[in-house]
Design a protein around this motif. Structure first.
Motif, PDB file in Angstrom:
ATOM      1  N   GLN A 148       0.794  -1.224   0.000  1.00  0.00           N
ATOM      2  CA  GLN A 148       0.000   0.000   0.000  1.00  0.00           C
ATOM      3  C   GLN A 148       0.832   1.282   0.000  1.00  0.00           C
ATOM      4  N   LEU A 190       1.258   1.778  15.445  1.00  0.00           N
ATOM      5  CA  LEU A 190       0.749   2.871  14.622  1.00  0.00           C
ATOM      6  C   LEU A 190      -0.396   3.523  15.392  1.00  0.00           C
ATOM      7  N   LYS A 198       3.534   9.730   9.939  1.00  0.00           N
ATOM      8  CA  LYS A 198       3.282   9.566   8.505  1.00  0.00           C
ATOM      9  C   LYS A 198       1.982  10.279   8.193  1.00  0.00           C
ATOM     10  N   LYS A 201      -3.575   5.948  15.306  1.00  0.00           N
ATOM     11  CA  LYS A 201      -4.598   6.655  14.539  1.00  0.00           C
ATOM     12  C   LYS A 201      -5.737   6.978  15.496  1.00  0.00           C
ATOM     13  N   GLU A 259       5.289  -1.866   8.096  1.00  0.00           N
ATOM     14  CA  GLU A 259       4.002  -1.867   8.794  1.00  0.00           C
ATOM     15  C   GLU A 259       3.107  -2.972   8.239  1.00  0.00           C
ATOM     16  N   ASP A 260       2.342  -3.582   9.123  1.00  0.00           N
ATOM     17  CA  ASP A 260       1.383  -4.626   8.730  1.00  0.00           C
ATOM     18  C   ASP A 260       1.959  -5.567   7.661  1.00  0.00           C
ATOM     19  N   ASP A 268       4.446   0.268   4.134  1.00  0.00           N
ATOM     20  CA  ASP A 268       3.230  -0.241   4.777  1.00  0.00           C
ATOM     21  C   ASP A 268       2.656  -1.270   3.817  1.00  0.00           C
ATOM     22  N   ASP A 286      -0.560  -1.865  12.660  1.00  0.00           N
ATOM     23  CA  ASP A 286      -1.639  -0.907  12.391  1.00  0.00           C
ATOM     24  C   ASP A 286      -2.971  -1.653  12.548  1.00  0.00           C
TER      25      ASP A 286
END
Ligand code: PGA
Ligand code: ZN
Length: 424
Positions: free
Chosen positions: A161, A331, A384, A333, A281-282, A240, A308
Motif C-alpha cells: 500500500q 501505529l 506519517k 490513529k 508496517e502490517d 506499509d 496498524d
C-alpha cells in the motif's frame, strides 16, 4: 466550562462526508475538529457510524453521528471543565455504552474529544502540542513520506500500500521536509522517464503500475541518489504492506501468486538485507498472530515492525501483542480508538514496553492538523501523513513547521534516534 457543542457534516479528501464538531466555552472560546476516515480499515477498529441511507452520498452520510453529538454527547458534557479531558472522554464512552463505540459512532465521539482539547488549549492560551504534552514536549518527528501508493489507495497493480521516504539524516525537521520534497520531485521525473504514469493516489504519492513490489523500492533508491542524498545514511525507506488486504483463506496473494506466511517472511528478510529499510508496517494480516511472532523473531531486531490493523491503537490489543512479543511499534490513529485519552494510553503503553509509536493520518483526511501537535506532545518522533503533496497531507507537515518555529532552540529533531533498531 463547556457551554455548547455543535456538529455538522463536511467532506473529506475523497469527497466523502465526515463529522466536524465545534465546542464553545463560557469564556467565549470556540474551537473545531474534523474526523478522518480509512479505506483499508482494520476489523478491530472502533465503529465508524454512517447513515446507510442510499439516497444521500451513496449511504455514506454521517447525519446520525452529527445528531448524536448535538442530542447526546454535547448535553452530557455541558458544564464540565474543558481541561478535564480524561473525565470528558470517560463520559463520552459511557454515553455510547458499547465496547467499540458502535451506538453513537467513534466518529461522533472523536470529533468531540478533539474539539474539547483544542478549546481547552486555546482557553489556557497554549499551543495544542504544549497543552497536551506539557513542558517537556520538544521532539520534532521524522516525517515518513508515502511517495508511492498501491493496494487499496490506488488503481494500480502494486500489492503493497505505501512506500516511504524517511529523511533520518537531516539536522532539523524543516531540513528533513525539504529533503523529502526534493526526492519526491526527482521520483516523479524518474517514473516519467521510465514510461510510468505519475497520477496520484489517495495519499498524494504516485500510483505507477510497477511490475513488482521490489521495483518500488528500487525507484526510491534511484530517486534518493539522483536528488543528491545517500540511501540509508541521509534518507532511509520503509513500507506499509497492509497485508490484511491481500490475505484470505490462509494465503497471501502477492504478485499473482499464493504465498504462505513463511514465504512472505523470507521475502521480507531479503528486502531488509537488500534495502535500507527502517520500518515495515502490517507485514502480515491482522489476525495472523503466530506468524507475526515468527516475523518478529526473524527480523524484529533489525527493523521497526509496526502494527496498524494488528493493534488498531487499542491498549488491549497492544498489551496482548507486547505480552506475546509481537511487533515492536504501534501505529497511532486517533479514529481507530475514538478518544484522545485512549490514544494517549496506547502511546504510553507502547513507550513503556520499549515499542516505538508512529502517529498517522488516514487515507481520507481533512484540513484538521491535530496529529501534528499530538506527535510532538507525545515525543513520539515519527509521523506519517502522506506525500508532500495535496493540501490535506501538507497541512500537517506545515503545522510541524509552525511548531518547530514556536519551539525555537528547544526543538530537537528525532532523526535516526527515532528508529533504534535500524542498522543500515
Ligand atoms: P487507511 O490507510 O487510512 O486507508 O486505513 C492507512 C494505513 O493503512 O496506514
Ligand atoms: Zn497501515
Amino acid at each position: 466550562l463547556i457551554e455548547a457543542v455543535g456538529a455538522r457534516e463536511i467532506l473529506d479528501s475523497r469527497g466523502n462526508p465526515t463529522v466536524e464538531v465545534e465546542v464553545l466555552l463560557d469564556d467565549g472560546i470556540v474551537q473545531r475538529a474534523a474526523v478522518p476516515s480509512g479505506a483499508s480499515t482494520g476489523a478491530f477498529e472502533a465503529y465508524e457510524l454512517r447513515d446507510g441511507d442510499k439516497s444521500r452520498y451513496g449511504g455514506k452520510g454521517v447525519l446520525k453521528a452529527v445528531e448524536a453529538v448535538i442530542d447526546e454527547l454535547g448535553p452530557a458534557i455541558e458544564g464540565v471543565d474543558a481541561a478535564e479531558q480524561r473525565v470528558i472522554d470517560g463520559i463520552l464512552i459511557d454515553v455510547d455504552g458499547t465496547e467499540n463505540k458502535k451506538r453513537v459512532g467513534a466518529n461522533a465521539i472523536l470529533g468531540v474529544s478533539l474539539a474539547v482539547a483544542k478549546a481547552a488549549a486555546d482557553s489556557a492560551d497554549l499551543p495544542l502540542f504544549r497543552y497536551l504534552g506539557g513542558p517537556n514536549a520538544h521532539l520534532l518527528p521524522v516525517p515518513l513520506f508515502n511517495v508511492i501508493n498501491g493496494g487499496e489507495h490506488a488503481d494500480n497493480g502494486i500489492d503493497f500500500q505505501e512506500y516511504f521516504l524517511a529523511p533520518i539524516g537531516a539536522d532539523t525537521y524543516s531540513e528533513s521536509l525539504r529533503w523529502g520534497v526534493e526526492t519526491y520531485h526527482v521520483l516523479k521525473s524518474e517514473l516519467k522517464a521510465a514510461g510510468f504514469n505519475t497520477g496520484l493516489g489517495d495519499e498524494g504519492g504516485f500510483a505507477p503500475d510497477l511490475p513488482s513490489n521490489r521495483e518500488g523500492l528500487e525507484f526510491l533508491l534511484k530517486a534518493i541518489e539522483k536528488a543528491g542524498f545517500t540511501p540509508g545514511k541521509d534518507i532511509a525507506v520503509g513500507l506499509d504492506v497492509a497485508a490484511t488486504e491481500f490475505f484470505s483463506d490462509g494465503v497471501y496473494r502477492v504478485e499473482g501468486g499464493e504465498w504462505s506466511a513463511e514465504q512472505l517472511i523470507e521475502y521480507f528478510e531479503g528486502l531488509v538485507r537488500d534495502f535500507p529499510i527502517v520500518t515495515i508496517e502490517d507485514a502480515l494480516a491482522e489476525d495472523d498472530w503466530d506468524n507475526w511472532k515468527s516475523l518478529t523473531d526473524a527480523i524484529g531486531s533489525k527493523v521497526q515492525l509496526v502494527g496498524d490493523d494488528l493493534f488498531v491503537t487499542n491498549p488491549k490489543r497492544l498489551a496482548d501483542g507486547i505480552a506475546r512479543g509481537v511487533g515492536n511499534s504501534l501505529l497511532v490513529k486517533v479514529n481507530q480508538i475514538g478518544t484522545l485519552t485512549e490514544t494517549f494510553d496506547a502511546v504510553s503503553l507502547a513507550h513503556r514496553a520499549g515499542y516505538t509509536a508512529m502517529l498517522s493520518h488516514r487515507s481520507g483526511e481533512t484540513e484538521d492538523t491535530t496529529i501534528a501537535d499530538l506527535v510532538v506532545a507525545t515525543n513520539s518522533g515519527q509521523i506519517k501523513t502522506g506525500a508532500p503533496a495535496r493540501s490535506e497531507r501538507v497541512a500537517k507537515y506545515n503545522q510541524l513547521l509552525r511548531i518547530e518555529e514556536e519551539l525555537g532552540d528547544a526543538a530537537v529533531f528525532a532523526g535516526r534516534s527515532a528508529f533504534p533498531r535500524f542498522q543500515g
